[in-house]
Design an enzyme around this catalytic site. Structure first.
Site, PDB file in Angstrom:
ATOM      1  N   ASP A  46     -14.195  64.754  59.279  1.00 54.85           N
ATOM      2  CA  ASP A  46     -14.104  64.736  57.820  1.00 54.85           C
ATOM      3  C   ASP A  46     -13.576  63.372  57.351  1.00 54.85           C
ATOM      4  O   ASP A  46     -13.537  63.089  56.148  1.00 54.85           O
ATOM      5  CB  ASP A  46     -13.282  65.912  57.272  1.00 54.85           C
ATOM      6  CG  ASP A  46     -11.830  65.894  57.700  1.00 54.85           C
ATOM      7  OD1 ASP A  46     -11.459  65.035  58.514  1.00 54.85           O
ATOM      8  OD2 ASP A  46     -11.068  66.745  57.212  1.00 54.85           O
ATOM      9  N   SER A  47     -13.224  62.516  58.309  1.00 56.19           N
ATOM     10  CA  SER A  47     -12.917  61.114  57.983  1.00 56.19           C
ATOM     11  C   SER A  47     -14.120  60.446  57.324  1.00 56.19           C
ATOM     12  O   SER A  47     -13.995  59.358  56.764  1.00 56.19           O
ATOM     13  CB  SER A  47     -12.509  60.339  59.239  1.00 56.19           C
ATOM     14  OG  SER A  47     -13.427  60.547  60.290  1.00 56.19           O
ATOM     15  N   ASP A  85     -16.494  68.809  62.347  1.00 54.88           N
ATOM     16  CA  ASP A  85     -15.099  68.932  61.899  1.00 54.88           C
ATOM     17  C   ASP A  85     -15.039  69.842  60.673  1.00 54.88           C
ATOM     18  O   ASP A  85     -15.726  69.598  59.683  1.00 54.88           O
ATOM     19  CB  ASP A  85     -14.600  67.521  61.532  1.00 54.88           C
ATOM     20  CG  ASP A  85     -13.089  67.406  61.566  1.00 54.88           C
ATOM     21  OD1 ASP A  85     -12.429  68.313  62.091  1.00 54.88           O
ATOM     22  OD2 ASP A  85     -12.588  66.377  61.076  1.00 54.88           O
ATOM     23  N   LYS A 115     -14.170  71.533  65.331  1.00 54.36           N
ATOM     24  CA  LYS A 115     -12.754  71.173  65.446  1.00 54.36           C
ATOM     25  C   LYS A 115     -12.026  71.611  64.183  1.00 54.36           C
ATOM     26  O   LYS A 115     -12.597  71.514  63.094  1.00 54.36           O
ATOM     27  CB  LYS A 115     -12.601  69.661  65.623  1.00 54.36           C
ATOM     28  CG  LYS A 115     -11.144  69.186  65.608  1.00 54.36           C
ATOM     29  CD  LYS A 115     -11.014  67.721  65.890  1.00 54.36           C
ATOM     30  CE  LYS A 115     -11.123  66.829  64.688  1.00 54.36           C
ATOM     31  NZ  LYS A 115     -10.172  67.118  63.583  1.00 54.36           N
ATOM     32  N   GLU A 117      -7.847  71.698  62.356  1.00 53.03           N
ATOM     33  CA  GLU A 117      -6.505  71.138  62.439  1.00 53.03           C
ATOM     34  C   GLU A 117      -5.438  72.230  62.397  1.00 53.03           C
ATOM     35  O   GLU A 117      -5.555  73.180  61.612  1.00 53.03           O
ATOM     36  CB  GLU A 117      -6.258  70.180  61.261  1.00 53.03           C
ATOM     37  CG  GLU A 117      -7.168  68.966  61.278  1.00 53.03           C
ATOM     38  CD  GLU A 117      -6.850  67.980  60.159  1.00 53.03           C
ATOM     39  OE1 GLU A 117      -5.843  68.168  59.434  1.00 53.03           O
ATOM     40  OE2 GLU A 117      -7.622  67.010  60.014  1.00 53.03           O
ATOM     41  N   GLU A 184      -3.045  63.909  68.019  1.00 55.01           N
ATOM     42  CA  GLU A 184      -3.091  62.695  67.192  1.00 55.01           C
ATOM     43  C   GLU A 184      -1.698  62.160  66.878  1.00 55.01           C
ATOM     44  O   GLU A 184      -0.814  62.907  66.431  1.00 55.01           O
ATOM     45  CB  GLU A 184      -3.841  62.972  65.873  1.00 55.01           C
ATOM     46  CG  GLU A 184      -3.845  61.760  64.950  1.00 55.01           C
ATOM     47  CD  GLU A 184      -4.827  61.851  63.785  1.00 55.01           C
ATOM     48  OE1 GLU A 184      -5.601  62.836  63.698  1.00 55.01           O
ATOM     49  OE2 GLU A 184      -4.823  60.902  62.975  1.00 55.01           O
TER      50      GLU A 184
HETATM   51  O1  KIV Z   1     -11.950  63.428  60.773  1.00 59.83           O
HETATM   52  C1  KIV Z   1     -11.655  62.809  61.802  1.00 59.83           C
HETATM   53  O2  KIV Z   1     -12.259  61.802  62.166  1.00 59.83           O
HETATM   54  C2  KIV Z   1     -10.546  63.303  62.570  1.00 59.83           C
HETATM   55  C3  KIV Z   1      -9.795  62.295  63.382  1.00 59.83           C
HETATM   56  C4  KIV Z   1      -8.773  61.637  62.543  1.00 59.83           C
HETATM   57  C5  KIV Z   1      -9.186  62.908  64.565  1.00 59.83           C
HETATM   58  O3  KIV Z   1     -10.204  64.441  62.484  1.00 59.83           O
END
Ligand code: KIV
Length: 283
Positions: A46-47, A85, A115, A117, A184
């Site tokens: 989500d970056s 993500d 993934k 969090e 992280e």
């Molecule tokens: O969104 C992403 O790229 C991430 C990384 C910061 C681990 O979750």
């Protein structure tokens, strides 16, 4: 066409002591480069909100945006282990929402895993998604979606008490059924303890070398993301500079009428057609 990398391959690499290389990717060409470069894993993080859309955080990112980018990455890297993500709001509300959105990544974007969090507080969601048959990658330590609660984008687990909480998160994620764990921005001493304690592969982003592999944000690694560079990033090239210089050279060429060169960059009329055309235009 090579062989597609599976979860079993990743576990075998861990067993034989081979390190796993992992990057984020948000688009088709970058995914192609990554597969050609030999990356085993790609995260459609989500970056992308900050690296591609120019938001100041990951908070506005939606499920639909993640699905579109994940689809493109899947097409560019058909043999790489692709992880979608889960953005903020896609799994916090209920087990049902979490399972529904996790399955979207598999059905609509061809992801191999998802993934999310969080540790102890998100263990029930991990369990529900795992029981639905989806491979879950846990993410603990600095979790950007909850950076407000963490007091900003700060390293986690730097005191003994804080480290104990990070370890509790790692144990909860594994117990809930996650098949891989990302840590992280945690001190290497704490990551090492987690790595030596857990059975599942443990990967680091800014959490040191003592683990099964590394993740970096591709936009940091290639020098594309301009807003800031975290301490843990190693920049391998500076595409911002390369692209800006190329664009400046183009602007200069256009201003000087040096581009396009008529012989090199134009489609001329077929022999004899110009005279015919000019004759026609007289009528
Ligand atoms: O969104 C992403 O790229 C991430 C990384 C910061 C681990 O979750």
């Amino acid at each position: 066409m090579g062989k597609k990398i599976s979860l079993i391959d990743l576990y075998e690499m861990k067993k034989s002591g081979q390190k796993l290389s992992w990057l984020t990717a948000y688009d088709y060409p970058t995914a192609q480069f990554a597969e050609a470069a030999g990356l085993e894993m790609l995260l459609v993080g989500d970056s992308l909100g900050m690296c591609v859309y120019g938001y100041s955080s990951t908070i506005p990112v939606t499920m639909d945006q993640c699905i579109w980018h994940c689809e493109a990455v899947r097409r560019g890297a058909p043999n790489t282990f692709v992880i979608g993500d889960m953005p903020l709001g896609s799994y916090q509300t209920s087990d049902q929402d979490a399972v529904f959105n996790a399955i979207r990544f598999l059905k609509e974007a061809g992801a191999d895993a998802i993934k999310l969090e969080g540790g102890v507080r998100i263990a029930d969601r991990i369990k529900a998604i795992d029981e639905a048959g989806v491979v879950v990658v846990g993410h603990i330590g600095l979790t950007p979606q909850s950076s407000g609660q963490l007091g900003g984008h700060k390293a986690q687990g730097r005191t003994a008490e804080a480290a104990e909480l990070v370890v509790a998160d790692a144990l909860a994620v594994q117990a809930a059924g996650a098949k891989l764990l990302l840590v992280e921005a945690v001190p290497p001493e704490v990551t090492r303890y987690i790595w030596e304690t857990l059975d599942i592969p443990v990967l680091s982003i800014g959490a040191g070398p003592h683990c099964d592999g590394q993740l970096l944000i591709v936009s940091d690694l290639i020098g594309q993301f301009q807003a800031f560079t975290p301490k843990f990033v190693k920049k391998y090239c500076n595409v911002a500079e390369v692209i800006t210089e190329a664009m400046k050279a183009y602007v200069a060429d256009v201003k000087a009428a040096a581009f396009p060169d008529e012989d090199k960059y134009c489609y001329h009329m077929i022999e004899g057609e110009e005279a015919k055309f000019l004759e026609m235009m007289k009528k």
